[in-house]
Motif scaffolding. Structure first.
Motif, mmCIF file in Angstrom:
data_model
loop_
_atom_site.group_PDB
_atom_site.id
_atom_site.type_symbol
_atom_site.label_atom_id
_atom_site.label_comp_id
_atom_site.label_asym_id
_atom_site.label_seq_id
_atom_site.Cartn_x
_atom_site.Cartn_y
_atom_site.Cartn_z
ATOM 1 N N ALA A 1 -1.943 -2.880 -1.936
ATOM 2 C CA ALA A 1 -2.901 -2.708 -3.025
ATOM 3 C C ALA A 1 -3.264 -1.239 -3.079
ATOM 4 O O ALA A 1 -3.389 -0.579 -2.042
ATOM 5 C CB ALA A 1 -4.153 -3.552 -2.795
ATOM 6 N N GLU A 2 -3.388 -0.720 -4.278
ATOM 7 C CA GLU A 2 -3.780 0.671 -4.446
ATOM 8 C C GLU A 2 -5.230 0.851 -4.030
ATOM 9 O O GLU A 2 -6.065 -0.006 -4.315
ATOM 10 C CB GLU A 2 -3.601 1.101 -5.894
ATOM 11 N N ALA A 3 -5.502 1.967 -3.360
ATOM 12 C CA ALA A 3 -6.873 2.251 -2.935
ATOM 13 C C ALA A 3 -7.791 2.342 -4.147
ATOM 14 O O ALA A 3 -8.909 1.835 -4.130
ATOM 15 C CB ALA A 3 -6.919 3.542 -2.128
ATOM 16 N N LYS A 4 -7.323 2.981 -5.197
ATOM 17 C CA LYS A 4 -8.034 3.073 -6.478
ATOM 18 C C LYS A 4 -6.984 2.956 -7.554
ATOM 19 O O LYS A 4 -5.843 3.385 -7.364
ATOM 20 C CB LYS A 4 -8.756 4.414 -6.615
ATOM 21 N N LEU A 5 -7.350 2.410 -8.685
ATOM 22 C CA LEU A 5 -6.401 2.239 -9.772
ATOM 23 C C LEU A 5 -5.722 3.570 -10.078
ATOM 24 O O LEU A 5 -6.380 4.585 -10.274
ATOM 25 C CB LEU A 5 -7.115 1.699 -11.018
ATOM 26 N N GLY A 6 -4.398 3.574 -10.056
ATOM 27 C CA GLY A 6 -3.636 4.784 -10.336
ATOM 28 C C GLY A 6 -3.433 5.688 -9.136
ATOM 29 O O GLY A 6 -2.770 6.714 -9.230
ATOM 30 N N SER A 7 -3.969 5.320 -7.986
ATOM 31 C CA SER A 7 -3.854 6.137 -6.771
ATOM 32 C C SER A 7 -2.498 5.909 -6.110
ATOM 33 O O SER A 7 -1.918 4.834 -6.215
ATOM 34 C CB SER A 7 -4.961 5.751 -5.793
ATOM 35 N N ASP A 8 -2.010 6.919 -5.407
ATOM 36 C CA ASP A 8 -0.783 6.722 -4.634
ATOM 37 C C ASP A 8 -1.113 6.375 -3.177
ATOM 38 O O ASP A 8 -0.227 6.218 -2.360
ATOM 39 C CB ASP A 8 0.130 7.942 -4.723
ATOM 40 N N GLU A 9 -2.390 6.235 -2.852
ATOM 41 C CA GLU A 9 -2.804 5.780 -1.527
ATOM 42 C C GLU A 9 -2.864 4.255 -1.558
ATOM 43 O O GLU A 9 -3.457 3.672 -2.461
ATOM 44 C CB GLU A 9 -4.174 6.360 -1.174
ATOM 45 N N ARG A 10 -2.227 3.643 -0.565
ATOM 46 C CA ARG A 10 -2.106 2.187 -0.565
ATOM 47 C C ARG A 10 -2.565 1.580 0.747
ATOM 48 O O ARG A 10 -2.453 2.186 1.810
ATOM 49 C CB ARG A 10 -0.642 1.792 -0.779
ATOM 50 N N TYR A 11 -3.044 0.358 0.634
ATOM 51 C CA TYR A 11 -3.342 -0.481 1.789
ATOM 52 C C TYR A 11 -2.206 -1.492 1.871
ATOM 53 O O TYR A 11 -1.942 -2.217 0.918
ATOM 54 C CB TYR A 11 -4.687 -1.192 1.623
ATOM 55 N N TRP A 12 -1.512 -1.512 3.010
ATOM 56 C CA TRP A 12 -0.343 -2.365 3.214
ATOM 57 C C TRP A 12 -0.675 -3.494 4.189
ATOM 58 O O TRP A 12 -1.423 -3.301 5.141
ATOM 59 C CB TRP A 12 0.779 -1.555 3.831
ATOM 60 N N ALA A 13 -0.050 -4.644 3.975
ATOM 61 C CA ALA A 13 -0.134 -5.750 4.922
ATOM 62 C C ALA A 13 1.233 -6.417 5.007
ATOM 63 O O ALA A 13 1.875 -6.677 3.992
ATOM 64 C CB ALA A 13 -1.191 -6.769 4.500
ATOM 65 N N ALA B 1 2.526 -16.443 14.188
ATOM 66 C CA ALA B 1 2.356 -15.493 13.080
ATOM 67 C C ALA B 1 1.718 -14.211 13.606
ATOM 68 O O ALA B 1 1.033 -14.223 14.630
ATOM 69 C CB ALA B 1 1.496 -16.089 11.973
ATOM 70 N N ALA B 2 1.973 -13.124 12.892
ATOM 71 C CA ALA B 2 1.391 -11.824 13.244
ATOM 72 C C ALA B 2 1.204 -11.029 11.960
ATOM 73 O O ALA B 2 1.792 -11.340 10.924
ATOM 74 C CB ALA B 2 2.295 -11.074 14.205
ATOM 75 N N GLU B 3 0.385 -9.987 12.056
ATOM 76 C CA GLU B 3 0.107 -9.151 10.879
ATOM 77 C C GLU B 3 0.096 -7.683 11.286
ATOM 78 O O GLU B 3 -0.495 -7.318 12.292
ATOM 79 C CB GLU B 3 -1.273 -9.539 10.326
ATOM 80 N N ASN B 4 0.777 -6.868 10.495
ATOM 81 C CA ASN B 4 0.707 -5.409 10.617
ATOM 82 C C ASN B 4 -0.006 -4.905 9.376
ATOM 83 O O ASN B 4 0.267 -5.378 8.274
ATOM 84 C CB ASN B 4 2.108 -4.777 10.652
ATOM 85 N N ILE B 5 -0.893 -3.926 9.553
ATOM 86 C CA ILE B 5 -1.558 -3.308 8.406
ATOM 87 C C ILE B 5 -1.425 -1.790 8.519
ATOM 88 O O ILE B 5 -1.215 -1.254 9.607
ATOM 89 C CB ILE B 5 -3.041 -3.730 8.279
ATOM 90 N N ALA B 6 -1.557 -1.142 7.373
ATOM 91 C CA ALA B 6 -1.475 0.324 7.336
ATOM 92 C C ALA B 6 -2.166 0.808 6.072
ATOM 93 O O ALA B 6 -2.381 0.038 5.134
ATOM 94 C CB ALA B 6 -0.024 0.788 7.349
ATOM 95 N N MET B 7 -2.480 2.111 6.054
ATOM 96 C CA MET B 7 -3.086 2.710 4.876
ATOM 97 C C MET B 7 -2.610 4.141 4.764
ATOM 98 O O MET B 7 -2.495 4.843 5.773
ATOM 99 C CB MET B 7 -4.612 2.671 4.984
ATOM 100 N N ALA C 1 -8.293 -2.824 0.281
ATOM 101 C CA ALA C 1 -8.466 -1.844 -0.800
ATOM 102 C C ALA C 1 -9.868 -1.932 -1.384
ATOM 103 O O ALA C 1 -10.515 -0.907 -1.633
ATOM 104 C CB ALA C 1 -7.419 -2.070 -1.890
ATOM 105 N N LYS C 2 -10.343 -3.133 -1.565
ATOM 106 C CA LYS C 2 -11.693 -3.313 -2.116
ATOM 107 C C LYS C 2 -12.757 -2.790 -1.144
ATOM 108 O O LYS C 2 -13.710 -2.140 -1.544
ATOM 109 C CB LYS C 2 -11.943 -4.791 -2.416
#
Length: 164
Positions: free
Chosen positions: A147-159, A106-112, A78-79
């Motif tokens: 984490a929100e892409a920007k404060l108050g945003s509904d766009e998120r970075y997922w892990a 271990a493994a990791e999935n990410i999305a945005m 997000a940052k």
């Protein structure tokens, strides 16, 4: 008694150090508030376990260590404003796993994007590498954060971090 240049520099240093210490905590609060970021694992239990049991596997248990590692990655993305498995500090997924004392496979999935948890897991299941991670029989635990892409945003970075 007059203030010397050394004392002014010392005061500036102490002020800078105090601000520098508080900034990371402020960032953690952004991803750590209720319903945002850390704590997302609880709302994903049904999704991940339905996927696993529907494919003949045992369910997974939410794990706070994995959730913390997922939160770190989500906050970094997000940052940075981009999806990457490696942080700008050169920290690979493997290094973050080691730093968080996660042992074994271990493994990791990410999305945005702008999506709820149902859509997130549907997207991961439609992607062969992400699907493979979620259906890996070695994994017993998981942690999900965003984490929100920007404060108050509904766009998120997922892990999502999965581990044995």
């Amino acid at each position: 008694m007059p203030i010397t240049n050394f004392e002014i520099s010392r005061r500036r240093f102490i002020s800078f150090a105090a601000v520098a210490t508080l900034l990371p905590m402020a960032a953690c609060q952004t991803i750590g508030s209720a319903g945002n970021g850390i704590g997302a694992s609880g709302s994903a239990n049904a999704n991940i376990n339905n996927i696993r049991t529907g494919n003949g596997l045992s369910g997974l248990v939410s794990d706070s260590t994995l959730e913390r590692a997922a939160g770190q990655q989500a906050a970094y993305m997000a940052k940075a404003g981009r999806m990457l498995h490696t942080t700008g500090w050169g920290k690979s997924f493997e290094a973050r796993v080691k730093d968080n004392e996660i042992h074994g496979a271990a493994a990791e999935n990410i999305a945005m994007g702008r999506m709820d948890i149902d859509r997130l897991f549907a997207m991961w299941m439609a992607s062969p590498p992400h699907r493979r991670n979620m259906l890996d029989a070695r994994f017993k635990r998981y942690g999900l954060a965003y984490a929100e892409a920007k404060l108050g945003s509904d766009e998120r970075y997922w892990a999502l971090v999965l581990a044995s």
